[in-house]
Design an enzyme around this catalytic site. Structure first.
Site, PDB file in Angstrom:
ATOM      1  N   CYS A 129       0.848  -1.185   0.000  1.00 36.84           N
ATOM      2  CA  CYS A 129       0.000   0.000   0.000  1.00 36.84           C
ATOM      3  C   CYS A 129       0.882   1.232   0.000  1.00 36.84           C
ATOM      4  O   CYS A 129       2.100   1.150   0.034  1.00 36.84           O
ATOM      5  CB  CYS A 129      -0.865  -0.025   1.251  1.00 36.84           C
ATOM      6  SG  CYS A 129      -1.723  -1.581   1.482  1.00 36.84           S
ATOM      7  N   ARG A 154       1.122   2.130  -5.982  1.00 42.87           N
ATOM      8  CA  ARG A 154       1.462   1.098  -5.007  1.00 42.87           C
ATOM      9  C   ARG A 154       0.250   0.243  -4.654  1.00 42.87           C
ATOM     10  O   ARG A 154       0.412  -0.786  -3.992  1.00 42.87           O
ATOM     11  CB  ARG A 154       2.019   1.734  -3.728  1.00 42.87           C
ATOM     12  CG  ARG A 154       3.228   2.637  -3.947  1.00 42.87           C
ATOM     13  CD  ARG A 154       3.648   3.271  -2.638  1.00 42.87           C
ATOM     14  NE  ARG A 154       4.134   2.261  -1.734  1.00 42.87           N
ATOM     15  CZ  ARG A 154       5.402   1.863  -1.683  1.00 42.87           C
ATOM     16  NH1 ARG A 154       6.283   2.411  -2.483  1.00 42.87           N
ATOM     17  NH2 ARG A 154       5.771   0.902  -0.862  1.00 42.87           N
ATOM     18  N   TRP A 212      -3.576  -1.891  -1.319  1.00 38.97           N
ATOM     19  CA  TRP A 212      -3.532  -3.083  -2.162  1.00 38.97           C
ATOM     20  C   TRP A 212      -3.943  -4.213  -1.233  1.00 38.97           C
ATOM     21  O   TRP A 212      -3.210  -4.581  -0.310  1.00 38.97           O
ATOM     22  CB  TRP A 212      -2.126  -3.341  -2.706  1.00 38.97           C
ATOM     23  CG  TRP A 212      -2.128  -4.388  -3.764  1.00 38.97           C
ATOM     24  CD1 TRP A 212      -2.415  -4.224  -5.091  1.00 38.97           C
ATOM     25  CD2 TRP A 212      -1.817  -5.788  -3.602  1.00 38.97           C
ATOM     26  NE1 TRP A 212      -2.312  -5.424  -5.749  1.00 38.97           N
ATOM     27  CE2 TRP A 212      -1.956  -6.400  -4.863  1.00 38.97           C
ATOM     28  CE3 TRP A 212      -1.450  -6.583  -2.515  1.00 38.97           C
ATOM     29  CZ2 TRP A 212      -1.728  -7.756  -5.064  1.00 38.97           C
ATOM     30  CZ3 TRP A 212      -1.231  -7.945  -2.700  1.00 38.97           C
ATOM     31  CH2 TRP A 212      -1.370  -8.507  -3.974  1.00 38.97           C
ATOM     32  N   ASN A 219       1.170  -0.344   5.929  1.00 34.56           N
ATOM     33  CA  ASN A 219       1.614  -1.030   4.707  1.00 34.56           C
ATOM     34  C   ASN A 219       2.407  -2.256   5.156  1.00 34.56           C
ATOM     35  O   ASN A 219       3.407  -2.119   5.848  1.00 34.56           O
ATOM     36  CB  ASN A 219       2.520  -0.107   3.878  1.00 34.56           C
ATOM     37  CG  ASN A 219       3.170  -0.871   2.730  1.00 34.56           C
ATOM     38  OD1 ASN A 219       2.642  -1.872   2.258  1.00 34.56           O
ATOM     39  ND2 ASN A 219       4.358  -0.424   2.321  1.00 34.56           N
ATOM     40  N   GLY A 220       1.935  -3.443   4.810  1.00 37.15           N
ATOM     41  CA  GLY A 220       2.621  -4.666   5.237  1.00 37.15           C
ATOM     42  C   GLY A 220       1.614  -5.749   5.604  1.00 37.15           C
ATOM     43  O   GLY A 220       0.428  -5.645   5.263  1.00 37.15           O
ATOM     44  N   GLU A 260       9.701 -11.696 -21.278  1.00 39.61           N
ATOM     45  CA  GLU A 260       9.340 -10.320 -20.910  1.00 39.61           C
ATOM     46  C   GLU A 260       8.183  -9.801 -21.765  1.00 39.61           C
ATOM     47  O   GLU A 260       7.246  -9.170 -21.262  1.00 39.61           O
ATOM     48  CB  GLU A 260      10.563  -9.402 -21.030  1.00 39.61           C
ATOM     49  CG  GLU A 260      10.331  -7.948 -20.694  1.00 39.61           C
ATOM     50  CD  GLU A 260       9.805  -7.675 -19.295  1.00 39.61           C
ATOM     51  OE1 GLU A 260       9.355  -6.544 -19.044  1.00 39.61           O
ATOM     52  OE2 GLU A 260       9.799  -8.609 -18.469  1.00 39.61           O
ATOM     53  N   LYS A 298       4.582  -8.552 -20.296  1.00 35.80           N
ATOM     54  CA  LYS A 298       4.012  -7.217 -20.545  1.00 35.80           C
ATOM     55  C   LYS A 298       2.580  -7.332 -21.057  1.00 35.80           C
ATOM     56  O   LYS A 298       1.671  -6.649 -20.608  1.00 35.80           O
ATOM     57  CB  LYS A 298       4.874  -6.425 -21.545  1.00 35.80           C
ATOM     58  CG  LYS A 298       6.234  -6.016 -20.992  1.00 35.80           C
ATOM     59  CD  LYS A 298       6.202  -4.863 -20.040  1.00 35.80           C
ATOM     60  CE  LYS A 298       6.170  -5.232 -18.589  1.00 35.80           C
ATOM     61  NZ  LYS A 298       7.348  -5.699 -17.932  1.00 35.80           N
ATOM     62  N   GLU A 343       0.249  -8.588 -18.166  1.00 33.35           N
ATOM     63  CA  GLU A 343      -0.046  -7.742 -17.002  1.00 33.35           C
ATOM     64  C   GLU A 343      -0.841  -6.490 -17.335  1.00 33.35           C
ATOM     65  O   GLU A 343      -1.523  -5.957 -16.462  1.00 33.35           O
ATOM     66  CB  GLU A 343       1.227  -7.420 -16.218  1.00 33.35           C
ATOM     67  CG  GLU A 343       2.271  -6.633 -16.900  1.00 33.35           C
ATOM     68  CD  GLU A 343       3.467  -6.404 -15.960  1.00 33.35           C
ATOM     69  OE1 GLU A 343       3.259  -6.283 -14.749  1.00 33.35           O
ATOM     70  OE2 GLU A 343       4.596  -6.365 -16.467  1.00 33.35           O
ATOM     71  N   HIS A 399       8.166 -29.456 -27.662  1.00 32.82           N
ATOM     72  CA  HIS A 399       7.927 -30.426 -26.586  1.00 32.82           C
ATOM     73  C   HIS A 399       6.606 -30.157 -25.866  1.00 32.82           C
ATOM     74  O   HIS A 399       6.436 -30.525 -24.703  1.00 32.82           O
ATOM     75  CB  HIS A 399       9.106 -30.409 -25.604  1.00 32.82           C
ATOM     76  CG  HIS A 399      10.413 -30.618 -26.292  1.00 32.82           C
ATOM     77  ND1 HIS A 399      10.844 -31.836 -26.758  1.00 32.82           N
ATOM     78  CD2 HIS A 399      11.376 -29.724 -26.662  1.00 32.82           C
ATOM     79  CE1 HIS A 399      12.017 -31.711 -27.358  1.00 32.82           C
ATOM     80  NE2 HIS A 399      12.363 -30.430 -27.315  1.00 32.82           N
ATOM     81  N   LYS A 453       3.032  -1.623  -8.098  1.00 35.58           N
ATOM     82  CA  LYS A 453       4.384  -1.409  -8.607  1.00 35.58           C
ATOM     83  C   LYS A 453       5.467  -2.074  -7.776  1.00 35.58           C
ATOM     84  O   LYS A 453       6.427  -2.637  -8.299  1.00 35.58           O
ATOM     85  CB  LYS A 453       4.657   0.100  -8.685  1.00 35.58           C
ATOM     86  CG  LYS A 453       5.995   0.472  -9.244  1.00 35.58           C
ATOM     87  CD  LYS A 453       6.075   0.138 -10.701  1.00 35.58           C
ATOM     88  CE  LYS A 453       7.431   0.336 -11.337  1.00 35.58           C
ATOM     89  NZ  LYS A 453       7.549  -0.291 -12.626  1.00 35.58           N
TER      90      LYS A 453
HETATM   91  C1  AGP Z   1       6.933  -5.891 -14.088  1.00 35.66           C
HETATM   92  O1  AGP Z   1       6.329  -5.178 -15.080  1.00 35.66           O
HETATM   93  C2  AGP Z   1       6.178  -6.015 -12.862  1.00 35.66           C
HETATM   94  N1  AGP Z   1       5.789  -4.779 -12.353  1.00 35.66           N
HETATM   95  C3  AGP Z   1       6.809  -6.899 -11.810  1.00 35.66           C
HETATM   96  O2  AGP Z   1       6.978  -8.161 -12.348  1.00 35.66           O
HETATM   97  C4  AGP Z   1       8.163  -6.419 -11.264  1.00 35.66           C
HETATM   98  O3  AGP Z   1       9.145  -6.575 -12.212  1.00 35.66           O
HETATM   99  C5  AGP Z   1       8.520  -7.245 -10.025  1.00 35.66           C
HETATM  100  O4  AGP Z   1       7.527  -7.044  -9.059  1.00 35.66           O
HETATM  101  C6  AGP Z   1       9.891  -6.883  -9.474  1.00 35.66           C
HETATM  102  O5  AGP Z   1       9.911  -5.572  -9.037  1.00 35.66           O
HETATM  103  P1  AGP Z   1      11.311  -4.878  -8.651  1.00 35.66           P
HETATM  104  O6  AGP Z   1      12.150  -4.822  -9.884  1.00 35.66           O
HETATM  105  O7  AGP Z   1      10.915  -3.531  -8.145  1.00 35.66           O
HETATM  106  O8  AGP Z   1      11.936  -5.719  -7.582  1.00 35.66           O
END
Ligand code: AGP
Length: 610
Positions: free
Chosen positions: A2, A29, A76, A102-103, A483, A487, A490, A506, A605
């Site tokens: 959060c 966040r 969150w 937050n936690g 990657e 993208k 997500e 396979h 994030k």
């Molecule tokens: C990537 O687009 C995501 N937001 C997520 O997978 C991110 O890469 C992952 O949470 C790692 O975050 P960090 O690089 O801040 O540790």
């Protein structure tokens, strides 16, 4: 993960607008619910609702609250559904104490039943609410004394801000595992999960360490430990500008951050390349040539996109230094038994520098005797402060939840690290000069690759309604396939898989038909011919092929339905270019599907909880 923010001032300014503006900047966040509490003359007044900060702002416009001290939260959800009832702040039974968190409180259930047993009434399903009842139940003449007493019973992670109606102007803050910083103003003080929330008011920040308790009042602040001993903490200056966290005419932060990559790659390289000697200068690494030469193996720990960068880093470091590299999912590595092996260097890769799994994996590696370095973007973040040395990406704040510019800067930094290690492990001068030269060319080549956008936008229209997608690559570009798939997943919610191209035979080849877009990452490198035969296998099953290949590479002919050509560079560095059309494709598909590109559902994030 959060976002929390708090403000206390001498009354010259209203707290509510400051909290709302800061909360808006923390929304990346978590955006399930938002709320705030203010101290009024004699009471605490709370306003909260499920949904976005904008909704809270509208609620405040309808029923305003006045006061110079307040705390706020954007959520969150981890424990308890994202409802108004579960939104923070939480208050105690007599509504004299309010708290944002937050936690995760791991022993919340046990604490709750004990507190309910002594007559406390709970109003939410959250783990957090136990904290405010625990403080209400704890002895002490001051709020900070009661917070310390309460936290003695807590197992878990937290960044909290607490207020009491009985101690006007005071905010008590505590940190254990979740990032919290203080903002130092003139006769006003701030607390926040990160600097973006308070930058418009002050550049002076104090990063709290685990176990710290801070007490803010309008005229002063101090930091103490659990025994109430005063702790001295450095005041740092935030170096980036508000501009960096404004959209500046772009429709989304992700679009802006993709477009920024020529500059961000340039700033990752700035002052770190000595072309004629073919060496990288990495002062923050804190690794002497002797220590460097003594490295026998490297473990990379990371999550998500950073883990994909780690996979590219393995190719680079092994090729340039001959040091064996393993790349670990941090969340798995931290619970595996670490084998103490002398000569091990552990690299923690993290954009935010706060990802809980990566932080704990780094701590586990250190406990097993490994030296640890961080490859981090956020200055002053926990991974940066706890590692023995590191490399800052200098890519500027990354606000879009889907990481883009951090990925290309992570690979650029891994290129520099490879050069640095290679230099200490016998890489010949010519090869070093060649790679240094190729690194230096990257910003220009990235700018040229971005010119593919119009072609990608057209392609996106054809794929916007695809139910699935398959991304395939080989060697150093297999992680780019992963990657690209991540993208698309997500931000557009299309199910996509990244796979080593040869591995397709396979199993996944069974998925291929005329409806399945297959995106090949196929630059003209040492495995190109192999990738072409994989394309022929897909073509034979009627799959629709998009090929990301190299400018001037003519011989794909009609094998691919669509070709996007990126400039040529060293094959070890090609992922920095081949990923860009995939970032753009995911972006435009998500826009066409009307998705909230910067705030994709269920994501946030920085993942500061396990
Ligand atoms: C990537 O687009 C995501 N937001 C997520 O997978 C991110 O890469 C992952 O949470 C790692 O975050 P960090 O690089 O801040 O540790």
């Amino acid at each position: 993960m959060c976002g929390i923010i708090g403000y206390t001032g001498d009354g010259r300014r209203e707290a509510a607008p400051i909290l709302i503006a800061g909360l808006g900047r923390l929304e990346y966040r978590g955006y399930d619910s938002a709320g705030l509490a203010l101290q009024t003359e004699h009471d605490l007044v709370t306003r909260k609702l499920a949904g976005r900060v904008a909704g809270l702002q509208a609620l405040l416009a309808r029923s305003p609250v006045h006061g110079a001290t307040g705390i706020a939260h954007t959520r969150w959800a981890t424990h308890g559904a994202p409802t108004t009832r579960n939104a923070h702040p939480h208050v105690d039974c007599r509504e004299r104490i309010a708290l944002v968190h937050n936690g995760i409180i791991e022993n919340a259930d046990a604490l709750r039943s004990a507190l309910e047993g002594t007559g406390h009434t709970f109003g939410t399903e959250t783990d957090t609410e136990t904290l405010v009842h625990l403080i209400e139940d704890s002895p002490g003449d001051t709020l900070e004394a009661r917070v310390i007493a309460a936290l003695g019973h807590v197992v878990g992670t937290y960044g909290i801000a607490v207020m009491s109606a009985d101690e006007p102007g005071k905010i008590v803050v505590a940190r254990q595992g979740s990032p919290v910083l203080l903002g130092i103003g003139e006769d006003e003080y701030f607390v926040a999960s990160d600097a973006s929330a308070i930058l418009e008011h002050t550049r002076s920040v104090v990063h709290l360490d685990d176990g710290d308790i801070a007490v803010l009042t309008p005229d002063a602040y101090h930091v103490i430990d659990r025994e109430s001993h005063v702790q001295l903490r450095a005041v740092n200056d935030v170096t980036w500008d508000l501009d960096a966290i404004e959209l500046n005419g772009y429709a989304h932060f992700m679009q802006k951050e993709i477009a920024e990559q020529p500059d961000t790659v340039r700033s990752t390289l700035r002052g770190r390349l000595v072309l004629d000697e073919g060496i990288a200068r990495l002062n923050g690494l804190n690794l002497s040539p002797t220590e460097c030469a003594a490295i026998r193996r490297i473990t990379i720990v990371a999550c998500g996109t950073s883990w994909h960068a780690g996979l590219v880093g393995r190719h680079i470091i092994e090729a340039l230094s001959q040091i064996p590299v393993t790349v670990e999912y941090a969340s798995e590595y931290r619970y595996r038994r670490q084998l103490a092996q002398p000569g091990t260097l552990t690299i923690a890769i993290s954009q935010s520098g706060e990802t809980a799994d990566t932080l704990e994996a780094m701590r586990a590696a250190r406990a097993a005797g490994s030296r640890v370095i961080g490859l981090v973007n956020v200055v002053g973040s926990t991974i940066a402060r706890e590692s023995d040395g590191g490399i800052y990406l200098h890519a500027g704040p990354e606000i879009g939840v889907a990481s883009t510019k951090a990925f290309t800067s992570q690979i650029t930094a891994l290129g520099l690290l490879g050069l640095y290690l290679g230099n200490e492990h016998g890489l010949p001068l010519e090869e070093r000069q060649e790679l240094a030269c190729r690194l230096a060319q990257l910003p220009t080549l990235v700018a040229r690759t971005l010119e593919l956008e119009p072609q990608v936008r057209v392609l996106a229209e054809q794929f916007a309604h695809a139910p699935n997608a398959l991304y395939l690559g080989r060697g150093v570009n297999f992680p780019v396939a992963l990657e690209g798939a991540l993208k698309l997943k997500e931000i557009s919610y299309i199910h996509a898989e990244g796979y080593p191209a040869a591995e397709m035979k396979h199993g996944p080849i069974a998925l291929i038909d005329a409806n399945m877009p297959v995106i090949f990452v196929a630059p003209a490198d040492e495995v190109y011919a192999k990738v072409v035969s994989n394309m022929q296998e897909v073509r034979a099953r009627g799959g629709r092929i998009v090929a990301i290949t190299t400018e001037g590479n003519g011989d794909l002919g009609t094998l691919a339905d669509h070709q996007l050509r990126v400039p040529a560079t060293a094959s070890l560095l090609s992922p920095i270019l081949t990923v860009i059309p995939l970032q753009l494709l995911a972006y435009h598909v998500a826009v066409l599907r009307g998705c909230d590109v910067d705030r994709p559902r269920n994501l946030a994030k920085s993942v500061t909880v396990e």
